[in-house]
Design an enzyme around this catalytic site. Structure first.
Site, PDB file in Angstrom:
ATOM      1  CE1 TYR A  59      -4.034   2.163   0.691  1.00  0.00           C
ATOM      2  CE2 TYR A  59      -2.613   3.234   2.373  1.00  0.00           C
ATOM      3  CZ  TYR A  59      -3.629   3.026   1.613  1.00  0.00           C
ATOM      4  OH  TYR A  59      -4.589   4.326   1.676  1.00  0.00           O
ATOM      5  CE  LYS A  84      -3.739   4.745  -1.586  1.00  0.00           C
ATOM      6  NZ  LYS A  84      -4.949   5.133  -2.208  1.00  0.00           N
TER       7      LYS A  84
END
Ligand SMILES: NC(=O)c1ccc[n+]([C@@H]2O[C@H](COP(=O)([O-])OP(=O)(O)OC[C@H]3O[C@@H](n4cnc5c(N)ncnc54)[C@H](O)[C@@H]3O)[C@@H](O)[C@H]2O)c1
Length: 270
Positions: free
Chosen positions: A152, A156
């Protein structure tokens, strides 16, 4: 950008931040297409706000193109494209590198490549029309790091870098880019029941002790203000600017601090 009478697509619009943003855009006078894998929930939101629902898998460029085409046919040219759909799976049992490839690929496809696919379709259209707005929802994890979420965090960070590149390359053509980097928001993504309405009018805070957690509605209002005020970086949690500054000032010290934070969050003491 003025939102009234504009046409907007919001991916991941069936739940959480996306759903709150669909409602906020509607209140400001936009016509909204609610795009999501969860078609039933997208239709419910679309009915509520008088918009249309799009069955869309943002990991598939063709699915995004079909959604844009249908929106243009039914609502008109798309002025605002919000790439909001996102996923997180957590690290695997052996830490940062150990999540299965399918989780890494899904994070990269949904949290990054979906933004690329949307821009690939929208930038030429917006440039030709003299303007438009791309809203990319990244995360504070894209500026800092999310403990226990290596895939993640990496996806991001890449989304932040892509939004910067978009803004630098296409800003002079009138393409406004809004990058949104929240910390914790009370949605299903962090295990909060998004429909729990508490007495004080906030949503889903029951039993959640995450510091600085915000409601999806508050974050949606911050995003709306970012669009209207033509800002690049939207930080609904202002403390993220301080953490980001500290990281830039002394990266090594920041890593040590994050190690302490990780030990503490795992109950290992300092
Ligand atoms: N909740 C938080 O604490 C938090 C913090 C920072 C950033 N974010 C980001 O905000 C965005 C929205 O997250 P949320 O908290 O509202 O999560 P959520 O889980 O409530 O909503 C995500 C939505 O995306 C949809 N979706 C997932 N995969 C999809 C796909 N392949 N195609 C189309 N739709 C898909 C889901 O069906 C859901 O409606 C995400 O990008 C997330 O990373 C969330």
């Amino acid at each position: 950008m003025e939102v009234r009478n504009r046409v907007a697509i919001v991916t991941g619009g069936a739940h959480g931040i996306g759903r709150a943003l669909c409602r906020a855009l509607k209140i400001e006078g936009a016509r909204v297409a609610v795009a999501d894998l969860d078609t039933d929930a997208a239709e419910k939101v679309a009915r509520e706000i008088g918009g249309i629902a799009l069955q869309m898998d943002v990991a598939d460029a063709g699915s995004i193109a079909a959604g844009v085409q249908r929106t243009e046919a039914e609502l008109g040219s798309v002025d605002i494209f919000v790439s909001n759909a996102g996923v997180a799976f957590g690290d695997g049992p052996q830490g940062a590198a150990s999540a299965p490839d399918e989780h890494w690929r899904a994070c990269l496809d949904i949290n990054l490549m979906a933004h690329v696919y949307a821009a690939r379709i929208m930038v030429p259209k917006m440039t030709q029309r003299g303007g438009g707005c791309l809203v990319n929802i990244a995360s504070a994890a894209g500026l800092l790091a999310q403990v226990g979420e290596a895939a993640y965090t990496a996806s991001k960070h890449a989304a932040v870098g892509f939004a910067e590149s978009l803004a630098i390359t296409h800003g002079d053509d009138g393409v406004q880019v809004v990058l949104v980097c929240p910390q914790a928001v009370a949605t299903r993504m962090i295990g909060v029941d998004e429909d729990t309405e508490l007495e004080d009018g906030t949503r889903g805070f029951g039993g959640n002790d995450i510091d600085g957690i915000l409601s999806a509605e508050y974050v949606a209002d911050c995003i709306l203000a970012g669009i209207q005020e033509e800002r690049f970086l939207v930080l609904p949690h202002p403390q993220v600017a301080t953490y980001f500054q500290r990281k830039a000032d002394d990266h090594d010290r920041w890593i040590s601090g994050m190690r302490r934070f990780r030990r503490k969050s795992m109950g290992e003491g300092l």
